[in-house]
Design a protein around this motif. Structure first.
Motif, short mmCIF file in Angstrom:
data_model
loop_
_atom_site.label_atom_id
_atom_site.label_comp_id
_atom_site.label_asym_id
_atom_site.label_seq_id
_atom_site.Cartn_x
_atom_site.Cartn_y
_atom_site.Cartn_z
N ALA A 96 0.82 -1.21 0.00
CA ALA A 96 0.00 0.00 0.00
C ALA A 96 0.86 1.26 0.00
N ARG A 97 1.98 1.18 0.69
CA ARG A 97 2.86 2.36 0.73
C ARG A 97 3.56 2.55 -0.60
N ALA A 98 3.98 1.46 -1.19
CA ALA A 98 4.72 1.56 -2.45
C ALA A 98 3.80 1.94 -3.61
N TYR A 99 2.59 1.43 -3.58
CA TYR A 99 1.66 1.67 -4.70
C TYR A 99 0.29 2.06 -4.17
N PRO A 100 0.17 3.27 -3.67
CA PRO A 100 -1.09 3.68 -3.06
C PRO A 100 -2.26 3.60 -4.03
N GLY A 101 -2.02 4.01 -5.25
CA GLY A 101 -3.09 4.00 -6.24
C GLY A 101 -3.57 2.60 -6.52
N ARG A 102 -2.63 1.69 -6.67
CA ARG A 102 -3.01 0.31 -6.94
C ARG A 102 -3.69 -0.31 -5.74
N TYR A 103 -3.25 0.09 -4.55
CA TYR A 103 -3.93 -0.44 -3.37
C TYR A 103 -5.39 0.02 -3.35
N ALA A 104 -5.59 1.26 -3.69
CA ALA A 104 -6.96 1.78 -3.74
C ALA A 104 -7.78 0.99 -4.77
#
Lengths: 203, 203
Positions: A96-104
DNA sequence: GAGTTTGGCTAATGGGCATAGCTTTATGGC
DNA sequence: GCCATAAAGCTATGCCCATTAGCCAAACTC
Protein backbone atom coordinates in the motif's frame (compact mmCIF):
# COMPACT_ATOMS: atom_id res chain seq x y z
CA UNK A 1 0.45 8.93 -39.27
CA UNK A 2 2.98 6.48 -37.86
CA UNK A 3 1.46 3.92 -35.54
CA UNK A 4 1.91 4.00 -31.81
CA UNK A 5 2.10 0.23 -31.58
CA UNK A 6 -0.40 -0.07 -28.79
CA UNK A 7 -2.09 -3.24 -27.66
CA UNK A 8 -4.55 -4.23 -25.02
CA UNK A 9 -1.82 -5.00 -22.53
CA UNK A 10 0.13 -1.88 -23.36
CA UNK A 11 -2.89 0.27 -22.65
CA UNK A 12 -3.49 -1.42 -19.32
CA UNK A 13 0.18 -0.99 -18.46
CA UNK A 14 -0.03 2.70 -19.21
CA UNK A 15 -3.17 2.97 -17.13
CA UNK A 16 -1.32 1.43 -14.20
CA UNK A 17 1.43 4.00 -14.67
CA UNK A 18 -1.14 6.77 -14.58
CA UNK A 19 -2.59 5.32 -11.41
CA UNK A 20 0.81 4.94 -9.79
CA UNK A 21 1.83 8.47 -10.59
CA UNK A 22 -1.18 10.10 -8.97
CA UNK A 23 -0.86 8.84 -5.42
CA UNK A 24 -3.71 7.46 -3.37
CA UNK A 25 -6.35 9.08 -5.55
CA UNK A 26 -4.74 7.81 -8.71
CA UNK A 27 -7.30 5.13 -9.29
CA UNK A 28 -10.25 7.40 -8.73
CA UNK A 29 -8.68 9.97 -11.03
CA UNK A 30 -7.89 7.51 -13.78
CA UNK A 31 -9.10 8.87 -17.06
CA UNK A 32 -8.96 7.76 -20.66
CA UNK A 33 -7.65 11.17 -21.61
CA UNK A 34 -4.61 10.73 -19.36
CA UNK A 35 -3.86 7.30 -20.69
CA UNK A 36 -4.21 8.55 -24.25
CA UNK A 37 -1.88 11.46 -23.52
CA UNK A 38 0.70 9.10 -22.08
CA UNK A 39 0.38 6.86 -25.10
CA UNK A 40 0.75 9.82 -27.44
CA UNK A 41 -2.54 9.03 -29.06
CA UNK A 42 -5.99 10.58 -29.38
CA UNK A 43 -8.45 9.39 -26.78
CA UNK A 44 -10.84 7.56 -29.13
CA UNK A 45 -7.96 5.46 -30.39
CA UNK A 46 -7.93 3.63 -27.08
CA UNK A 47 -11.26 2.05 -27.93
CA UNK A 48 -9.45 -0.15 -30.42
CA UNK A 49 -7.84 -1.87 -27.45
CA UNK A 50 -10.22 -1.41 -24.57
CA UNK A 51 -13.97 -1.55 -24.30
CA UNK A 52 -14.54 1.44 -22.07
CA UNK A 53 -13.17 3.31 -19.12
CA UNK A 54 -15.07 0.95 -16.85
CA UNK A 55 -13.38 -2.01 -18.51
CA UNK A 56 -9.97 -0.47 -18.15
CA UNK A 57 -10.66 0.27 -14.50
CA UNK A 58 -11.69 -3.31 -13.96
CA UNK A 59 -8.52 -4.56 -15.54
CA UNK A 60 -6.34 -2.30 -13.47
CA UNK A 61 -8.19 -3.49 -10.39
CA UNK A 62 -7.70 -7.13 -11.27
CA UNK A 63 -4.05 -6.60 -11.96
CA UNK A 64 -3.64 -4.76 -8.68
CA UNK A 65 -5.32 -7.49 -6.68
CA UNK A 66 -3.08 -10.03 -8.36
CA UNK A 67 -0.03 -8.01 -7.41
CA UNK A 68 -1.17 -7.72 -3.83
CA UNK A 69 -1.88 -11.42 -3.68
CA UNK A 70 1.53 -12.21 -5.09
CA UNK A 71 3.22 -9.94 -2.59
CA UNK A 72 1.39 -11.64 0.25
CA UNK A 73 2.14 -15.09 -1.05
CA UNK A 74 5.81 -14.31 -1.50
CA UNK A 75 6.10 -12.91 1.99
CA UNK A 76 4.49 -15.85 3.71
CA UNK A 77 6.24 -18.63 1.88
CA UNK A 78 8.33 -20.69 4.21
CA UNK A 79 6.75 -19.17 7.28
CA UNK A 80 4.02 -20.42 9.56
CA UNK A 81 1.78 -19.31 12.39
CA UNK A 82 2.38 -15.93 13.95
CA UNK A 83 5.48 -15.45 11.86
CA UNK A 84 3.53 -15.90 8.64
CA UNK A 85 0.71 -13.66 9.77
CA UNK A 86 3.08 -10.85 10.62
CA UNK A 87 4.88 -11.22 7.32
CA UNK A 88 1.61 -11.09 5.44
CA UNK A 89 0.53 -7.96 7.22
CA UNK A 90 3.85 -6.26 6.61
CA UNK A 91 3.75 -7.17 2.95
CA UNK A 92 0.27 -5.81 2.65
CA UNK A 93 1.20 -2.55 4.28
CA UNK A 94 4.37 -2.21 2.24
CA UNK A 95 2.42 -2.72 -0.93
CA UNK A 96 0.00 0.00 0.00
CA UNK A 97 2.86 2.36 0.73
CA UNK A 98 4.72 1.56 -2.45
CA UNK A 99 1.66 1.67 -4.70
CA UNK A 100 -1.09 3.68 -3.06
CA UNK A 101 -3.09 4.00 -6.24
CA UNK A 102 -3.01 0.31 -6.94
CA UNK A 103 -3.93 -0.44 -3.37
CA UNK A 104 -6.96 1.78 -3.74
CA UNK A 105 -7.84 -0.12 -6.91
CA UNK A 106 -7.80 -3.24 -4.79
CA UNK A 107 -10.61 -2.04 -2.60
CA UNK A 108 -13.46 -1.93 -5.05
CA UNK A 109 -15.78 -4.81 -4.39
CA UNK A 110 -16.71 -6.73 -7.51
CA UNK A 111 -20.41 -6.87 -8.24
CA UNK A 112 -21.58 -10.38 -7.27
CA UNK A 113 -23.99 -10.51 -10.20
CA UNK A 114 -22.20 -8.70 -12.99
CA UNK A 115 -20.64 -11.20 -15.42
CA UNK A 116 -18.05 -8.57 -16.31
CA UNK A 117 -16.76 -8.82 -12.76
CA UNK A 118 -16.23 -12.57 -12.90
CA UNK A 119 -12.47 -12.30 -13.11
CA UNK A 120 -12.43 -9.72 -10.36
CA UNK A 121 -14.37 -12.05 -8.12
CA UNK A 122 -11.96 -14.84 -8.91
CA UNK A 123 -8.78 -12.92 -8.08
CA UNK A 124 -10.43 -11.58 -4.94
CA UNK A 125 -11.08 -15.14 -3.85
CA UNK A 126 -7.47 -16.02 -4.53
CA UNK A 127 -6.39 -13.12 -2.42
CA UNK A 128 -8.51 -14.32 0.48
CA UNK A 129 -7.09 -17.78 0.00
CA UNK A 130 -3.65 -16.45 0.83
CA UNK A 131 -4.96 -15.37 4.20
CA UNK A 132 -6.55 -18.74 4.73
CA UNK A 133 -3.27 -20.45 3.96
CA UNK A 134 -1.38 -18.08 6.18
CA UNK A 135 -3.55 -18.99 9.14
CA UNK A 136 -3.15 -22.68 8.54
CA UNK A 137 -0.46 -23.02 11.16
CA UNK A 138 -2.73 -21.87 13.96
CA UNK A 139 -4.69 -25.08 13.90
CA UNK A 140 -8.06 -23.39 13.78
CA UNK A 141 -11.15 -25.58 13.70
CA UNK A 142 -12.71 -25.48 10.27
CA UNK A 143 -15.76 -23.49 11.27
CA UNK A 144 -13.64 -20.82 12.87
CA UNK A 145 -11.32 -20.20 9.95
CA UNK A 146 -13.72 -17.85 8.26
CA UNK A 147 -14.04 -15.68 11.35
CA UNK A 148 -10.30 -15.53 11.83
CA UNK A 149 -9.71 -14.65 8.19
CA UNK A 150 -12.25 -11.89 8.35
CA UNK A 151 -10.83 -10.46 11.53
CA UNK A 152 -7.33 -10.46 10.09
CA UNK A 153 -8.43 -8.91 6.84
CA UNK A 154 -10.45 -6.31 8.67
CA UNK A 155 -7.65 -5.34 10.99
CA UNK A 156 -4.93 -5.11 8.39
CA UNK A 157 -7.05 -3.55 5.73
CA UNK A 158 -8.55 -1.06 8.13
CA UNK A 159 -5.18 -0.02 9.44
CA UNK A 160 -3.64 0.34 6.03
CA UNK A 161 -6.57 2.30 4.76
CA UNK A 162 -6.61 4.66 7.70
CA UNK A 163 -2.88 5.16 7.32
CA UNK A 164 -3.28 5.76 3.60
CA UNK A 165 -6.01 8.30 4.15
CA UNK A 166 -3.93 10.24 6.61
CA UNK A 167 -6.17 9.10 9.43
CA UNK A 168 -3.27 8.90 11.85
CA UNK A 169 -1.55 11.94 13.23
CA UNK A 170 1.85 11.48 14.92
CA UNK A 171 3.43 9.69 12.07
CA UNK A 172 6.39 8.47 14.12
CA UNK A 173 4.28 6.16 16.25
CA UNK A 174 2.47 4.44 13.43
CA UNK A 175 4.89 1.54 13.20
CA UNK A 176 4.47 0.74 16.86
CA UNK A 177 0.70 0.91 16.55
CA UNK A 178 0.86 -1.53 13.69
CA UNK A 179 2.89 -3.89 15.83
CA UNK A 180 0.32 -3.60 18.58
CA UNK A 181 -2.46 -4.40 16.16
CA UNK A 182 -0.54 -7.42 14.93
CA UNK A 183 -0.03 -8.58 18.49
CA UNK A 184 -3.76 -8.39 18.99
CA UNK A 185 -4.51 -10.29 15.85
CA UNK A 186 -1.94 -12.99 16.56
CA UNK A 187 -3.19 -13.42 20.10
CA UNK A 188 -6.79 -13.27 18.95
CA UNK A 189 -6.37 -15.94 16.31
CA UNK A 190 -4.44 -18.13 18.72
CA UNK A 191 -7.18 -17.75 21.31
CA UNK A 192 -9.77 -18.59 18.72
CA UNK A 193 -7.92 -21.77 17.92
CA UNK A 194 -7.61 -22.69 21.59
CA UNK A 195 -11.10 -21.93 22.91
CA UNK A 196 -13.72 -24.25 21.42
CA UNK A 197 -16.75 -22.06 22.17
CA UNK A 198 -15.87 -18.41 22.37
CA UNK A 199 -17.76 -16.42 19.78
CA UNK A 200 -20.51 -14.24 21.12
CA UNK A 201 -19.15 -13.47 24.54
CA UNK A 202 -21.29 -12.35 27.51
CA UNK A 203 -23.34 -9.39 26.52
CA UNK B 1 -40.28 32.77 -11.74
CA UNK B 2 -41.34 31.77 -8.24
CA UNK B 3 -38.40 31.12 -5.95
CA UNK B 4 -37.43 27.72 -4.75
CA UNK B 5 -36.52 29.02 -1.31
CA UNK B 6 -33.18 27.31 -1.17
CA UNK B 7 -30.43 28.04 1.31
CA UNK B 8 -27.00 26.76 2.05
CA UNK B 9 -28.29 24.22 4.53
CA UNK B 10 -31.16 23.18 2.31
CA UNK B 11 -28.76 22.40 -0.51
CA UNK B 12 -26.55 20.35 1.76
CA UNK B 13 -29.60 18.51 3.06
CA UNK B 14 -30.66 17.68 -0.47
CA UNK B 15 -27.16 16.52 -1.26
CA UNK B 16 -27.32 14.15 1.68
CA UNK B 17 -30.60 12.81 0.35
CA UNK B 18 -29.00 12.22 -3.02
CA UNK B 19 -26.14 10.41 -1.33
CA UNK B 20 -28.47 8.31 0.79
CA UNK B 21 -30.57 7.29 -2.15
CA UNK B 22 -27.72 5.93 -4.21
CA UNK B 23 -26.34 3.26 -1.90
CA UNK B 24 -22.69 2.76 -1.15
CA UNK B 25 -21.55 4.64 -4.22
CA UNK B 26 -23.85 7.53 -3.49
CA UNK B 27 -21.11 9.79 -2.30
CA UNK B 28 -18.84 9.08 -5.22
CA UNK B 29 -21.74 9.63 -7.58
CA UNK B 30 -22.85 12.87 -5.99
CA UNK B 31 -23.34 15.47 -8.64
CA UNK B 32 -24.55 19.04 -8.74
CA UNK B 33 -26.95 18.13 -11.49
CA UNK B 34 -28.71 15.60 -9.28
CA UNK B 35 -28.99 18.01 -6.39
CA UNK B 36 -30.33 20.68 -8.72
CA UNK B 37 -32.90 18.28 -10.13
CA UNK B 38 -34.04 17.35 -6.66
CA UNK B 39 -34.29 21.01 -5.74
CA UNK B 40 -36.25 21.73 -8.90
CA UNK B 41 -33.73 24.28 -9.97
CA UNK B 42 -31.18 24.78 -12.74
CA UNK B 43 -27.71 23.57 -11.85
CA UNK B 44 -25.96 26.95 -11.90
CA UNK B 45 -28.45 28.26 -9.34
CA UNK B 46 -26.78 26.12 -6.73
CA UNK B 47 -23.72 28.32 -6.89
CA UNK B 48 -25.68 30.96 -5.03
CA UNK B 49 -25.56 28.69 -2.01
CA UNK B 50 -22.49 26.55 -2.44
CA UNK B 51 -19.01 27.30 -3.68
CA UNK B 52 -18.45 24.25 -5.81
CA UNK B 53 -19.08 20.54 -5.99
CA UNK B 54 -15.92 20.03 -3.95
CA UNK B 55 -17.27 22.30 -1.25
CA UNK B 56 -20.59 20.51 -1.18
CA UNK B 57 -18.80 17.21 -0.94
CA UNK B 58 -16.76 18.47 1.95
CA UNK B 59 -19.86 19.61 3.76
CA UNK B 60 -21.61 16.32 3.25
CA UNK B 61 -18.53 14.58 4.55
CA UNK B 62 -18.36 16.78 7.63
CA UNK B 63 -22.01 16.26 8.33
CA UNK B 64 -21.63 12.52 7.90
CA UNK B 65 -18.70 12.35 10.29
CA UNK B 66 -20.69 14.32 12.82
CA UNK B 67 -23.59 11.90 12.50
CA UNK B 68 -21.30 8.93 12.93
CA UNK B 69 -19.68 10.55 15.94
CA UNK B 70 -23.07 11.28 17.47
CA UNK B 71 -24.21 7.71 16.91
CA UNK B 72 -21.10 6.40 18.62
CA UNK B 73 -21.39 8.81 21.48
CA UNK B 74 -25.04 7.97 22.04
CA UNK B 75 -24.35 4.27 22.01
CA UNK B 76 -21.52 4.40 24.53
CA UNK B 77 -23.11 6.75 27.03
CA UNK B 78 -23.59 5.07 30.35
CA UNK B 79 -21.42 2.14 29.40
CA UNK B 80 -17.81 1.35 30.18
CA UNK B 81 -15.04 -1.05 29.27
CA UNK B 82 -15.82 -3.98 27.03
CA UNK B 83 -19.48 -3.13 27.10
CA UNK B 84 -18.85 0.35 25.77
CA UNK B 85 -16.46 -0.87 23.13
CA UNK B 86 -18.95 -3.38 21.81
CA UNK B 87 -21.70 -0.79 21.77
CA UNK B 88 -19.51 1.60 19.84
CA UNK B 89 -18.66 -1.02 17.27
CA UNK B 90 -22.28 -2.02 16.83
CA UNK B 91 -23.31 1.58 16.43
CA UNK B 92 -20.66 2.10 13.83
CA UNK B 93 -21.71 -0.90 11.87
CA UNK B 94 -25.37 -0.03 12.11
CA UNK B 95 -24.68 3.42 10.84
CA UNK B 96 -22.84 2.05 7.85
CA UNK B 97 -25.71 -0.28 7.08
CA UNK B 98 -28.36 2.35 7.48
CA UNK B 99 -26.50 5.04 5.53
CA UNK B 100 -23.93 3.44 3.25
CA UNK B 101 -23.43 6.57 1.24
CA UNK B 102 -22.83 8.71 4.26
CA UNK B 103 -20.49 6.13 5.70
CA UNK B 104 -18.47 6.28 2.51
CA UNK B 105 -18.38 10.05 2.83
CA UNK B 106 -16.84 9.50 6.23
CA UNK B 107 -13.82 7.78 4.80
CA UNK B 108 -12.24 10.56 2.87
CA UNK B 109 -9.18 11.76 4.71
CA UNK B 110 -9.01 15.53 5.05
CA UNK B 111 -5.95 17.13 3.54
CA UNK B 112 -3.67 18.04 6.48
CA UNK B 113 -2.55 21.23 4.75
CA UNK B 114 -5.65 22.49 2.99
CA UNK B 115 -7.32 25.27 4.98
CA UNK B 116 -10.63 24.31 3.40
CA UNK B 117 -10.39 21.00 5.21
CA UNK B 118 -9.97 22.57 8.63
CA UNK B 119 -13.48 21.73 9.77
CA UNK B 120 -13.16 18.23 8.39
CA UNK B 121 -10.00 17.73 10.41
CA UNK B 122 -11.74 19.00 13.49
CA UNK B 123 -14.75 16.71 13.27
CA UNK B 124 -12.46 13.80 12.48
CA UNK B 125 -10.58 14.50 15.68
CA UNK B 126 -13.85 14.60 17.60
CA UNK B 127 -14.76 11.27 16.13
CA UNK B 128 -11.50 9.77 17.31
CA UNK B 129 -12.10 11.31 20.70
CA UNK B 130 -15.19 9.17 21.09
CA UNK B 131 -13.04 6.09 20.73
CA UNK B 132 -10.57 7.45 23.24
CA UNK B 133 -13.36 8.03 25.72
CA UNK B 134 -14.82 4.63 25.06
CA UNK B 135 -11.54 2.97 25.97
CA UNK B 136 -11.21 4.95 29.16
CA UNK B 137 -12.58 2.14 31.29
CA UNK B 138 -9.79 -0.22 30.30
CA UNK B 139 -7.25 1.67 32.37
CA UNK B 140 -4.70 1.88 29.59
CA UNK B 141 -1.43 3.63 30.35
CA UNK B 142 -1.33 6.98 28.57
CA UNK B 143 1.28 6.03 26.03
CA UNK B 144 -0.71 2.96 24.98
CA UNK B 145 -3.99 4.70 24.38
CA UNK B 146 -3.08 5.78 20.90
CA UNK B 147 -2.18 2.25 19.88
CA UNK B 148 -5.38 0.84 21.29
CA UNK B 149 -7.47 3.48 19.60
CA UNK B 150 -5.84 2.82 16.29
CA UNK B 151 -6.28 -0.92 16.58
CA UNK B 152 -9.93 -0.53 17.42
CA UNK B 153 -10.57 1.94 14.63
CA UNK B 154 -8.71 -0.27 12.18
CA UNK B 155 -10.59 -3.38 13.12
CA UNK B 156 -14.04 -1.91 13.10
CA UNK B 157 -13.53 0.29 10.10
CA UNK B 158 -11.91 -2.48 8.14
CA UNK B 159 -14.70 -4.89 8.91
CA UNK B 160 -17.43 -2.45 8.07
CA UNK B 161 -15.78 -1.44 4.88
CA UNK B 162 -15.23 -5.00 3.74
CA UNK B 163 -18.83 -5.80 4.57
CA UNK B 164 -20.01 -2.70 2.72
CA UNK B 165 -17.97 -3.56 -0.34
CA UNK B 166 -19.39 -7.05 -0.48
CA UNK B 167 -16.05 -8.48 0.57
CA UNK B 168 -17.68 -11.22 2.59
CA UNK B 169 -19.47 -14.11 1.03
CA UNK B 170 -21.78 -16.22 3.20
CA UNK B 171 -23.80 -13.37 4.51
CA UNK B 172 -25.39 -15.41 7.29
CA UNK B 173 -22.13 -15.77 9.18
CA UNK B 174 -21.14 -12.14 9.12
CA UNK B 175 -22.67 -11.30 12.48
CA UNK B 176 -20.75 -14.05 14.17
CA UNK B 177 -17.53 -12.93 12.52
CA UNK B 178 -18.14 -9.44 13.81
CA UNK B 179 -18.55 -10.81 17.32
CA UNK B 180 -15.31 -12.70 16.97
CA UNK B 181 -13.53 -9.57 15.86
CA UNK B 182 -14.96 -7.69 18.83
CA UNK B 183 -13.80 -10.45 21.15
CA UNK B 184 -10.32 -10.03 19.75
CA UNK B 185 -10.37 -6.29 20.14
CA UNK B 186 -11.72 -6.42 23.67
CA UNK B 187 -9.18 -9.03 24.71
CA UNK B 188 -6.43 -7.19 22.88
CA UNK B 189 -7.13 -3.88 24.52
CA UNK B 190 -7.41 -5.54 27.91
CA UNK B 191 -4.09 -7.27 27.38
CA UNK B 192 -2.52 -4.01 26.32
CA UNK B 193 -3.70 -2.44 29.54
CA UNK B 194 -2.38 -5.31 31.60
CA UNK B 195 1.03 -5.93 30.10
CA UNK B 196 3.44 -3.04 30.64
CA UNK B 197 5.84 -3.89 27.83
CA UNK B 198 4.24 -5.84 25.04
CA UNK B 199 4.48 -3.97 21.78
CA UNK B 200 6.90 -5.38 19.29
CA UNK B 201 6.80 -9.01 20.25
CA UNK B 202 9.51 -11.57 19.34
CA UNK B 203 10.06 -11.49 15.67
C1' DG C 1 -43.01 52.76 -2.77
C1' DA C 2 -37.95 53.08 -4.27
C1' DG C 3 -33.64 50.88 -3.99
C1' DT C 4 -30.88 47.21 -3.06
C1' DT C 5 -29.85 42.68 -2.17
C1' DT C 6 -30.67 38.13 -3.31
C1' DG C 7 -31.96 34.03 -5.78
C1' DG C 8 -33.25 32.47 -9.69
C1' DC C 9 -32.51 32.09 -14.97
C1' DT C 10 -30.16 31.33 -19.83
C1' DA C 11 -26.07 31.16 -22.50
C1' DA C 12 -21.55 29.75 -23.15
C1' DT C 13 -16.99 27.36 -22.16
C1' DG C 14 -14.29 23.44 -21.33
C1' DG C 15 -13.41 18.73 -20.19
C1' DG C 16 -14.64 13.94 -20.18
C1' DC C 17 -16.69 9.56 -22.31
C1' DA C 18 -18.38 7.46 -26.19
C1' DT C 19 -19.85 6.49 -31.17
C1' DA C 20 -19.48 6.96 -36.19
C1' DG C 21 -17.11 6.98 -40.10
C1' DC C 22 -12.83 7.97 -42.70
C1' DT C 23 -7.86 7.07 -43.84
C1' DT C 24 -3.72 4.97 -43.61
C1' DT C 25 -0.73 1.41 -42.33
C1' DA C 26 0.60 -3.22 -42.05
C1' DT C 27 -0.03 -7.88 -43.42
C1' DG C 28 -0.78 -11.95 -46.01
C1' DG C 29 -2.05 -14.53 -50.17
C1' DC C 30 -1.09 -14.94 -54.79
C1' DG D 1 6.01 -7.47 -56.09
C1' DC D 2 0.95 -6.28 -55.75
C1' DC D 3 -3.47 -6.04 -54.20
C1' DA D 4 -7.12 -6.98 -50.72
C1' DT D 5 -8.30 -6.77 -46.23
C1' DA D 6 -7.95 -6.18 -41.44
C1' DA D 7 -6.17 -3.34 -37.89
C1' DA D 8 -4.96 1.02 -35.81
C1' DG D 9 -4.99 5.45 -36.05
C1' DC D 10 -7.60 9.99 -36.91
C1' DT D 11 -11.42 13.90 -36.86
C1' DA D 12 -16.05 15.12 -36.05
C1' DT D 13 -19.92 14.87 -33.21
C1' DG D 14 -23.09 14.29 -29.26
C1' DC D 15 -24.05 14.07 -24.59
C1' DC D 16 -23.29 14.99 -19.66
C1' DC D 17 -21.27 17.57 -16.17
C1' DA D 18 -19.04 21.69 -13.66
C1' DT D 19 -18.33 26.26 -13.80
C1' DT D 20 -18.55 31.36 -15.17
C1' DA D 21 -20.89 35.43 -16.86
C1' DG D 22 -24.44 38.33 -17.18
C1' DC D 23 -29.45 39.20 -16.90
C1' DC D 24 -33.93 39.75 -14.49
C1' DA D 25 -37.37 39.40 -11.09
C1' DA D 26 -38.63 38.72 -6.31
C1' DA D 27 -38.31 40.04 -1.71
C1' DC D 28 -36.73 42.72 1.87
C1' DT D 29 -35.51 47.45 3.91
C1' DC D 30 -36.31 51.89 5.00
Amino acid sequence: MPRAGLSHDAVVRLAVEVVDEAGATGFADLTLAKVAAKAGVAAPSLYKHVGSLADLRREVAVLSVRDLTAAGAAATMGRAGADALRALAEAWRQFARAYPGRYAATQIGPDPDDPADAVAREVAAESVQVVVSTLRGFGLPDERVIDAVRAVRSGIHGFVQLEQGGGFRLREDVDRSFEVLLDMLVAGVAALAAAPVTAGSPR
